[in-house]
Design a protein around this motif. Structure first.
Motif, PDB file in Angstrom:
ATOM      1  N   GLY A  80     112.796  16.122  67.090  1.00  0.00           N
ATOM      2  CA  GLY A  80     113.552  15.279  68.317  1.00  0.00           C
ATOM      3  C   GLY A  80     112.632  13.531  68.445  1.00  0.00           C
ATOM      4  N   THR A  81     110.866  14.150  67.918  1.00  0.00           N
ATOM      5  CA  THR A  81     110.181  13.178  67.983  1.00  0.00           C
ATOM      6  C   THR A  81     110.904  11.474  66.911  1.00  0.00           C
ATOM      7  N   ASN A  82     111.578  12.447  65.332  1.00  0.00           N
ATOM      8  CA  ASN A  82     111.752  11.755  65.038  1.00  0.00           C
ATOM      9  C   ASN A  82     113.620  10.964  65.331  1.00  0.00           C
ATOM     10  N   ALA A  83     114.415  11.419  65.880  1.00  0.00           N
ATOM     11  CA  ALA A  83     115.528  11.518  66.322  1.00  0.00           C
ATOM     12  C   ALA A  83     115.746  10.264  67.376  1.00  0.00           C
ATOM     13  N   ALA A  84     114.349  10.440  68.053  1.00  0.00           N
ATOM     14  CA  ALA A  84     114.148   9.150  69.491  1.00  0.00           C
ATOM     15  C   ALA A  84     113.518   7.862  69.155  1.00  0.00           C
ATOM     16  N   PHE A 112     122.665   1.373  77.527  1.00  0.00           N
ATOM     17  CA  PHE A 112     122.838   2.893  76.529  1.00  0.00           C
ATOM     18  C   PHE A 112     122.609   4.211  77.367  1.00  0.00           C
ATOM     19  N   PRO A 113     123.186   4.425  78.479  1.00  0.00           N
ATOM     20  CA  PRO A 113     123.008   5.836  78.806  1.00  0.00           C
ATOM     21  C   PRO A 113     122.522   7.331  77.811  1.00  0.00           C
ATOM     22  N   THR A 114     122.398   8.050  78.782  1.00  0.00           N
ATOM     23  CA  THR A 114     122.011   9.454  77.886  1.00  0.00           C
ATOM     24  C   THR A 114     123.051   9.870  78.722  1.00  0.00           C
ATOM     25  N   PRO A 115     123.838  10.722  78.245  1.00  0.00           N
ATOM     26  CA  PRO A 115     123.885  10.795  76.544  1.00  0.00           C
ATOM     27  C   PRO A 115     125.317   9.103  76.626  1.00  0.00           C
ATOM     28  N   ALA A 116     125.150   8.533  75.481  1.00  0.00           N
ATOM     29  CA  ALA A 116     125.961   7.366  75.204  1.00  0.00           C
ATOM     30  C   ALA A 116     127.616   7.879  74.747  1.00  0.00           C
ATOM     31  N   ALA A 117     128.411   7.332  74.976  1.00  0.00           N
ATOM     32  CA  ALA A 117     129.835   8.048  74.715  1.00  0.00           C
ATOM     33  C   ALA A 117     129.730   8.325  72.439  1.00  0.00           C
ATOM     34  N   GLY A 118     129.642   9.220  72.268  1.00  0.00           N
ATOM     35  CA  GLY A 118     130.296   9.341  71.181  1.00  0.00           C
ATOM     36  C   GLY A 118     128.530   8.562  70.334  1.00  0.00           C
ATOM     37  N   GLY A 119     129.046   8.561  68.757  1.00  0.00           N
ATOM     38  CA  GLY A 119     128.110   7.928  67.429  1.00  0.00           C
ATOM     39  C   GLY A 119     127.199   8.369  67.384  1.00  0.00           C
ATOM     40  N   LEU A 145     119.840  14.620  70.821  1.00  0.00           N
ATOM     41  CA  LEU A 145     118.699  15.474  69.536  1.00  0.00           C
ATOM     42  C   LEU A 145     116.980  15.238  69.776  1.00  0.00           C
ATOM     43  N   SER A 146     116.925  13.835  70.602  1.00  0.00           N
ATOM     44  CA  SER A 146     115.876  13.751  70.621  1.00  0.00           C
ATOM     45  C   SER A 146     115.345  14.670  72.170  1.00  0.00           C
ATOM     46  N   LEU A 147     113.974  14.313  72.189  1.00  0.00           N
ATOM     47  CA  LEU A 147     113.506  15.810  73.221  1.00  0.00           C
ATOM     48  C   LEU A 147     113.741  15.851  74.380  1.00  0.00           C
ATOM     49  N   VAL A 148     114.389  15.273  75.065  1.00  0.00           N
ATOM     50  CA  VAL A 148     115.171  14.804  76.267  1.00  0.00           C
ATOM     51  C   VAL A 148     115.103  16.343  76.466  1.00  0.00           C
TER      52      VAL A 148
END
Length: 453
Positions: A169-173, A269-276, A284-287
Motif C-alpha cells: 500500500g505504501t509503495n502504491a501511494a 485526481f479524485p479517489t478513485p480516478a476513472a480507470g488507468g 491499492l494505496s492505504l486509503v
C-alpha cells in the motif's frame, strides 16, 4: 480558333513533374518513419488544375472551352481515424488499471505463500499440533517450550505479512504521488500538449499543415490514457482541450494553458480516478475502503479471533491482550519468559497429567479463526486471478484496437514501394512530355522559315 501559347504545355508538364516529386518526397518520409512510434502515414493530395479559359470561338463550332492545365498538390494529408483513437485510449486506460492491479496483487500472493511451508496456514497448523503435543504430555517442560517457540513463530509470521501488505500500500501511494506530482508524467505531458497546441494553431492559421506536430500531440494523449480516462474536445483552430480522469473541471489542458496544481492535487485526481494506473494505485494505496486496507482489516479480524479464542480457552492470557491486530499480535511476555506457566488444566487439585485446557485449545483447530483466515486466502486468490484475467483480456483488446488504428495510420512498406514506383513512372512520363514539348518548340523557334523543312 483562338490561339494558345506554345509554352502552355511546358507549364502543364512542369506541374506534373512537381506533383510526382512531391509524391515521392512524401513516400520517402513515410518509409523513413515506418518504425517511429506515433507516426501517421501521410499522402500528397493531388487535384487537377482549373482549366485555361478559352473564349468563344476556340472550338470549331464557335464555343468556348476550359483547357486542362495539369495537376497541383492541394494538401499533405495525415491518415488518422479519430474514432479509432478514442477506442484505443479507452482500452489503454483499462489495461493500465488491470496491469497495475495485477502486479500489486501478485506481490501480495507471493508474500502470502499459500499453500506453502512458510505461510501462515502452515504456522497455524504447527501451532495446533504443538497444543496437541502438550495435551499428550502436559507435564513435559520441553513440550511447553516448543509450544512457546511455535506460537512466537506464528505471531511473527502474522506481523510480517501485515507489514508486507502495508508496504504494498505504501509503495502504491508513493508511486501515485510521483505520477501526480508537478514533475510527474501527467503534468509534463499536459505542458507539452499546451505548447504543441500553440504551435499547431499558429501553423494552421498561416495555412500550413503541421502533420508531424499533430502526431506528437496524439502520442502524448496516448501516453496520458494509460494513467486515466482522457477526453479530448476540438477547439476548431487546431487546438484542443483535455479533460482527465472523468473530471470535467479543472481541465488538464485548456488550449495553450496546462493545469498548474496546488497541493494537494485532489481536484484533478479524485479517489478513485476513472480507470488507468492512477485509479488502480488509489485503490491499492492505504486509503480506507481500498483493496489493501480491506485485506489488512480481514487479517486483523483473524488475529483478534485467534487471540480471543485461545486466551478464553487458556483461562489466562496466552497471547498479549494488547495485541488484537495483525500488526501487534504477540505471545504474552510471561509465557515466553517461563513456558512452564502454560496452563494445561483448570481443575482444582487436578491429578498429574490433567490436560483439559490443553485439549480445549487444541480442539480450536479448524474453528472460527482458521475459517476467517481461509476466507481471507480465498479472497486474495480470487481477486488476484480476476485481475490476471482482466489484464489478459484488456491486453488482447488493446492489441486489437492498436491493429485497427495501424491499419489506417500505419506505414506499409509494400504499399510505399508500390507508390514509389507509381510516382517514379509518373515523373518519367511528365519528363518525357516536357522533352517532347521542348523538341516541338525547338522546331518552331529554330527551324521555322528554313528552306527544306
Amino acid at each position: 480558333m483562338t490561339g494558345i501559347s506554345s509554352f502552355f504545355g511546358i507549364q502543364t508538364s512542369l506541374r506534373g513533374l512537381l506533383a510526382q516529386q512531391a509524391g515521392l518526397d512524401v513516400t520517402a518520409h513515410n518509409i523513413a518513419n515506418a518504425e517511429t512510434p506515433g507516426y501517421s502515414r501521410q499522402t500528397a493530395q493531388l487535384e487537377s488544375v482549373t482549366g485555361l479559359k478559352l473564349a468563344s470561338g476556340a472550338l470549331a463550332g464557335g464555343g468556348g472551352a476550359l483547357l486542362g492545365g495539369g495537376v497541383d498538390v492541394t494538401a499533405y494529408a495525415r491518415a488518422r481515424d479519430a474514432f479509432a483513437d478514442i477506442q484505443y485510449r479507452a482500452q489503454a486506460s483499462l489495461h493500465g488499471n488491470a496491469e497495475t492491479t495485477t502486479s500489486a496483487l501478485s506481490t501480495v500472493e507471493e508474500s502470502l505463500n499459500e499453500p506453502g511451508t512458510t505461510g501462515i496456514s502452515a504456522l497455524l497448523s504447527k501451532f495446533w499440533d504443538a497444543w496437541q503435543a502438550v495435551s499428550n504430555q502436559p507435564e513435559d517442560p520441553a513440550t511447553k517450550s516448543a509450544l512457546a517457540v511455535t506460537a512466537r513463530a506464528l505471531t511473527d509470521g502474522i506481523r510480517s505479512f501485515d507489514g508486507q501488505l502495508s508496504a504494498v500500500g505504501t509503495n502504491a501511494a508513493s508511486e501515485l504521488a510521483g505520477i501526480t506530482s508537478a514533475n510527474g508524467p501527467i503534468l509534463q505531458n499536459a505542458t507539452a500538449i499546451a505548447r504543441l497546441n500553440g504551435e499547431i494553431s499558429a501553423a494552421i492559421s498561416a495555412g500550413r499543415q503541421p502533420n508531424d506536430l499533430l502526431d506528437q500531440r496524439d502520442k502524448l494523449l496516448d501516453e496520458l490514457s494509460e494513467y486515466g480516462q482522457v477526453t479530448v474536445t476540438d477547439l476548431q483552430n487546431g487546438s484542443i482541450q483535455v479533460a482527465f480522469g472523468g473530471v470535467a473541471t479543472p481541465l488538464l489542458v485548456d488550449d495553450t494553458t496546462a493545469w498548474a496544481p496546488t497541493a494537494p492535487a485532489t481536484t484533478l485526481f479524485p479517489t478513485p480516478a476513472a480507470g488507468g494506473r492512477i485509479g488502480a494505485l488509489q485503490t491499492l494505496s492505504l486509503v480506507p475502503g481500498g483493496t489493501i486496507d480491506g485485506y489488512r482489516k480481514e487479517l486483523d479480524a483473524f488475529a483478534a479471533k485467534l487471540v480471543s479464542d485461545v486466551n478464553l480457552a487458556h483461562g489466562t492470557p496466552f497471547f498479549d491482550t494488547a495485541g488484537t491486530t495483525a500488526a501487534t499480535v504477540a505471545v504474552d511476555a510471561g509465557i515466553l519468559a517461563a513456558p512452564t506457566t502454560i496452563r494445561t488444566t483448570n481443575l482444582a487439585g487436578a491429578p498429574a497429567g490433567a490436560n483439559d485446557v490443553a485439549r480445549g485449545v487444541a480442539q480450536l483447530r479448524s474453528g472460527a479463526a482458521d475459517k476467517l483466515y481461509a476466507g481471507f486466502v480465498l479472497r486474495v486468490g480470487n481477486e488476484s486471478l480476476d485481475a490476471q484475467r482482466r489484464e489478459g483480456s484488456s491486453a488482447a483488446t488493446l492489441a486489437s484496437a492498436s491493429d485497427r488504428r495501424a491499419s489506417v495510420s500505419g506505414v506499409s512498406l509494400d504499399e510505399e514501394m508500390a507508390n514509389m514506383i507509381r510516382f517514379q513512372r509518373g515523373y518519367q512520363a511528365s519528363a518525357r512530355t516536357m522533352s517532347t514539348v521542348d523538341e516541338m518548340l525547338d522546331t518552331l523557334i529554330n527551324r521555322t522559315g528554313r528552306v527544306g523543312l
